[in-house]
Design a protein around this motif. Structure first.
Motif, PDB file in Angstrom:
ATOM      1  N   TYR A   1     -34.958 -27.960   6.555  1.00  0.00           N
ATOM      2  CA  TYR A   1     -36.082 -28.549   5.826  1.00  0.00           C
ATOM      3  C   TYR A   1     -36.150 -27.982   4.408  1.00  0.00           C
ATOM      4  N   LEU A   2     -35.921 -26.685   4.280  1.00  0.00           N
ATOM      5  CA  LEU A   2     -35.941 -26.053   2.963  1.00  0.00           C
ATOM      6  C   LEU A   2     -34.857 -26.646   2.068  1.00  0.00           C
ATOM      7  N   VAL A   3     -33.666 -26.795   2.607  1.00  0.00           N
ATOM      8  CA  VAL A   3     -32.555 -27.363   1.840  1.00  0.00           C
ATOM      9  C   VAL A   3     -32.872 -28.791   1.404  1.00  0.00           C
ATOM     10  N   HIS A   4     -33.320 -29.608   2.351  1.00  0.00           N
ATOM     11  CA  HIS A   4     -33.626 -31.003   2.035  1.00  0.00           C
ATOM     12  C   HIS A   4     -34.748 -31.110   1.005  1.00  0.00           C
ATOM     13  N   HIS A   5     -35.775 -30.284   1.185  1.00  0.00           N
ATOM     14  CA  HIS A   5     -36.929 -30.357   0.292  1.00  0.00           C
ATOM     15  C   HIS A   5     -36.545 -29.988  -1.140  1.00  0.00           C
ATOM     16  N   VAL A   6     -35.811 -28.892  -1.301  1.00  0.00           N
ATOM     17  CA  VAL A   6     -35.432 -28.455  -2.645  1.00  0.00           C
ATOM     18  C   VAL A   6     -34.528 -29.483  -3.314  1.00  0.00           C
ATOM     19  N   LEU A   7     -33.646 -30.089  -2.561  1.00  0.00           N
ATOM     20  CA  LEU A   7     -32.786 -31.122  -3.125  1.00  0.00           C
ATOM     21  C   LEU A   7     -33.600 -32.323  -3.604  1.00  0.00           C
ATOM     22  N   ARG A   8     -34.604 -32.704  -2.820  1.00  0.00           N
ATOM     23  CA  ARG A   8     -35.465 -33.821  -3.236  1.00  0.00           C
ATOM     24  C   ARG A   8     -36.169 -33.493  -4.540  1.00  0.00           C
ATOM     25  N   VAL A   9     -36.659 -32.262  -4.657  1.00  0.00           N
ATOM     26  CA  VAL A   9     -37.374 -31.854  -5.872  1.00  0.00           C
ATOM     27  C   VAL A   9     -36.439 -31.868  -7.071  1.00  0.00           C
ATOM     28  N   VAL A  10     -35.224 -31.342  -6.901  1.00  0.00           N
ATOM     29  CA  VAL A  10     -34.271 -31.296  -8.012  1.00  0.00           C
ATOM     30  C   VAL A  10     -33.884 -32.706  -8.444  1.00  0.00           C
ATOM     31  N   ILE A  11     -33.652 -33.604  -7.503  1.00  0.00           N
ATOM     32  CA  ILE A  11     -33.322 -34.991  -7.844  1.00  0.00           C
ATOM     33  C   ILE A  11     -34.463 -35.634  -8.629  1.00  0.00           C
ATOM     34  N   GLN A  12     -35.695 -35.388  -8.211  1.00  0.00           N
ATOM     35  CA  GLN A  12     -36.856 -35.959  -8.899  1.00  0.00           C
ATOM     36  C   GLN A  12     -36.996 -35.387 -10.302  1.00  0.00           C
ATOM     37  N   ARG A  13     -36.749 -34.063 -10.464  1.00  0.00           N
ATOM     38  CA  ARG A  13     -36.866 -33.454 -11.790  1.00  0.00           C
ATOM     39  C   ARG A  13     -35.783 -34.002 -12.731  1.00  0.00           C
ATOM     40  N   CYS A  14     -34.585 -34.215 -12.213  1.00  0.00           N
ATOM     41  CA  CYS A  14     -33.524 -34.806 -13.033  1.00  0.00           C
ATOM     42  C   CYS A  14     -33.926 -36.201 -13.501  1.00  0.00           C
ATOM     43  N   ARG A  15     -34.592 -36.937 -12.624  1.00  0.00           N
ATOM     44  CA  ARG A  15     -35.045 -38.285 -12.975  1.00  0.00           C
ATOM     45  C   ARG A  15     -36.177 -38.214 -14.006  1.00  0.00           C
ATOM     46  N   ASP A  16     -37.136 -37.300 -13.796  1.00  0.00           N
ATOM     47  CA  ASP A  16     -38.278 -37.182 -14.715  1.00  0.00           C
ATOM     48  C   ASP A  16     -37.828 -36.756 -16.116  1.00  0.00           C
ATOM     49  N   LEU A  17     -36.811 -35.873 -16.165  1.00  0.00           N
ATOM     50  CA  LEU A  17     -36.323 -35.372 -17.449  1.00  0.00           C
ATOM     51  C   LEU A  17     -35.290 -36.306 -18.085  1.00  0.00           C
ATOM     52  N   ASP A  18     -34.923 -37.363 -17.364  1.00  0.00           N
ATOM     53  CA  ASP A  18     -33.960 -38.353 -17.862  1.00  0.00           C
ATOM     54  C   ASP A  18     -32.636 -37.689 -18.228  1.00  0.00           C
ATOM     55  N   LEU A  19     -32.135 -36.834 -17.333  1.00  0.00           N
ATOM     56  CA  LEU A  19     -30.902 -36.096 -17.583  1.00  0.00           C
ATOM     57  C   LEU A  19     -29.686 -36.908 -17.147  1.00  0.00           C
ATOM     58  N   VAL A  20     -28.543 -36.630 -17.807  1.00  0.00           N
ATOM     59  CA  VAL A  20     -27.291 -37.324 -17.493  1.00  0.00           C
ATOM     60  C   VAL A  20     -26.162 -36.317 -17.355  1.00  0.00           C
ATOM     61  N   LEU A  21     -25.094 -36.750 -16.734  1.00  0.00           N
ATOM     62  CA  LEU A  21     -23.924 -35.894 -16.530  1.00  0.00           C
ATOM     63  C   LEU A  21     -23.010 -35.965 -17.751  1.00  0.00           C
ATOM     64  N   GLU A  22     -22.737 -34.804 -18.363  1.00  0.00           N
ATOM     65  CA  GLU A  22     -21.877 -34.751 -19.541  1.00  0.00           C
ATOM     66  C   GLU A  22     -20.610 -33.926 -19.303  1.00  0.00           C
ATOM     67  N   THR A  23     -20.579 -33.152 -18.225  1.00  0.00           N
ATOM     68  CA  THR A  23     -19.413 -32.330 -17.911  1.00  0.00           C
ATOM     69  C   THR A  23     -18.664 -32.955 -16.732  1.00  0.00           C
ATOM     70  N   SER A  24     -17.642 -32.265 -16.254  1.00  0.00           N
ATOM     71  CA  SER A  24     -16.905 -32.749 -15.092  1.00  0.00           C
ATOM     72  C   SER A  24     -17.787 -32.637 -13.854  1.00  0.00           C
ATOM     73  N   GLN A  25     -17.564 -33.512 -12.906  1.00  0.00           N
ATOM     74  CA  GLN A  25     -18.373 -33.499 -11.683  1.00  0.00           C
ATOM     75  C   GLN A  25     -18.175 -32.194 -10.909  1.00  0.00           C
ATOM     76  N   ARG A  26     -16.963 -31.683 -10.901  1.00  0.00           N
ATOM     77  CA  ARG A  26     -16.692 -30.428 -10.189  1.00  0.00           C
ATOM     78  C   ARG A  26     -17.487 -29.274 -10.786  1.00  0.00           C
ATOM     79  N   GLU A  27     -17.491 -29.181 -12.088  1.00  0.00           N
ATOM     80  CA  GLU A  27     -18.229 -28.122 -12.779  1.00  0.00           C
ATOM     81  C   GLU A  27     -19.730 -28.268 -12.553  1.00  0.00           C
ATOM     82  N   ALA A  28     -20.215 -29.501 -12.641  1.00  0.00           N
ATOM     83  CA  ALA A  28     -21.648 -29.747 -12.459  1.00  0.00           C
ATOM     84  C   ALA A  28     -22.081 -29.438 -11.031  1.00  0.00           C
ATOM     85  N   LYS A  29     -21.261 -29.775 -10.063  1.00  0.00           N
ATOM     86  CA  LYS A  29     -21.618 -29.512  -8.662  1.00  0.00           C
ATOM     87  C   LYS A  29     -21.731 -28.012  -8.407  1.00  0.00           C
TER      88      LYS A  29
END
Length: 356
Positions: free
Chosen positions: A304-332
């Motif tokens: 539950y902790l893992v799922h919850h934190v991931l949901r929050v991070v996804i929402q914050r990325c959406r709210d901040l209108d962030l995009v991927l500028e580096t390689s996917q491997r590095e970003a992950k």
């Protein structure tokens, strides 16, 4: 004179009387959450826990261990200090409650036969530790370490280490000396276990050999502590299921969702009208299954902790209108580090809260 054969009477086969299900099993999730624990009138009789516990008892008896830990229903799995027994979580008493647990917490700890048996063997070790005061022995402390050592907020296991056995997963034996003993005992107790072969060349083999010698000493022995006390029994808990889950989930909530925005901005860039980039929220959502597996496997964190934190991070990325500028491997890799940091902060805050 012919003897008349007595006609045999055919009796109708006995039909088992179906146990009447409690009325609360037909309630909606919302209505069930308003029920108090003490009003559920739960029992372990006839449950999968009772069946598998009988098998574990047979394993104990086959090793000459006469003592039988007692079981009772409570909120979670635990074996309290000084009490040679095992508390079983309430949801294990009925499939309806298991479904509710899975709905709210994303997982049912001990929800399948293999997992349940492993947990029962593990908890039986804690109960025997209490019954025979094993942790006071010099050999026990030398083998596993002092049981008085504080439990860590979060531990970083070493997957390649051969100093510990592998049993419950998440390298749980590495978390604390008491858990190291419990995991070692559980591996030793398995019927037809080939631990001498499986752990040949491992330092953990010495721990298994110590447990083997220790249990031979306890054959037929009476427990030094044989009370049947029940700590936090469900029958005395007047809280509702809603209150229980509210408190359980509150331990995993973020106080300030935007507290980690700066870290996310260092990983991702700001969306620009001139260049098209993959949205950061979309990227994290795509790699979410991989991140979840890594986070759950690295340390004993509740799903539950893992799922919850991931949901929050996804929402914050959406709210901040962030995009991927580096390689996917590095970003992950970078996102994984941020997620671990967030969860460590939550666990540390939770431990401080309950230490007050």
């Amino acid at each position: 004179m012919a003897v008349r054969k007595k006609k045999s009477r055919r009796t109708a086969p006995r039909t088992r009387r179906k146990t009447r299900e409690p009325a609360w099993t037909r309630l909606s999730d919302e209505a069930l959450l308003q029920k108090r624990f003490c009003d559920l009138r739960l029992s372990l009789r006839g449950t999968m826990v009772e069946r598998h516990w009988k098998e574990v008892q047979k394993d104990l008896l086959s090793r000459g261990i006469r003592f039988r830990p007692h079981l009772w229903l409570s909120e979670e799995w635990f074996s309290p200090d000084g009490v040679p027994g095992i508390a079983v979580p309430f949801y294990m008493a009925h499939p309806r409650l298991m479904r509710l647990e899975r709905l709210i917490m994303d997982e049912v700890e001990g929800g399948n036969a293999n997992w349940l048996t492993r947990i029962l063997r593990h908890e039986a070790a804690h109960a025997l530790d209490n019954a025979f005061r094993l942790r006071r022995r010099k050999g026990w402390r030398k083998t596993f370490g002092p049981a008085t050592r504080p439990y860590p907020d979060v531990y970083r296991p070493r997957p390649a280490s051969r100093d510990y056995v592998l049993h419950l997963g998440h390298w749980y034996a590495q978390s604390h000396p008491s858990e190291d003993f419990a995991e070692t005992f559980a591996v030793w107790l398995q019927p037809r276990a080939r631990w001498r072969r499986d752990y040949q060349g491992w330092s953990a083999l010495k721990k298994l050999e110590y447990v083997d010698t220790l249990m031979k000493e306890l054959k037929g022995a009476s427990a030094a502590v044989d009370n049947r006390e029940r700590i936090e029994p469900l029958s005395e808990d007047t809280r509702t299921l809603a209150e229980h889950y509210r408190q359980k989930r509150a331990r995993y909530q973020l106080d300030r969702p935007g507290a980690y925005d700066l870290r996310l901005k260092r990983i991702f860039g700001k969306r620009s009208a001139r260049r098209r980039h993959l949205r950061a929220s979309t990227f994290v959502r795509r790699v979410r299954p991989q991140l979840e597996r890594l986070l759950i496997r690295r340390s004993r964190l509740h799903p539950y902790l893992v799922h919850h934190v991931l949901r929050v991070v996804i929402q914050r990325c959406r709210d901040l209108d962030l995009v991927l500028e580096t390689s996917q491997r590095e970003a992950k890799r970078a996102v994984l580090g941020v997620l671990e940091r967030i969860m460590m902060d939550i666990l540390r805050r939770d431990r401080e809260r309950y230490a007050l």
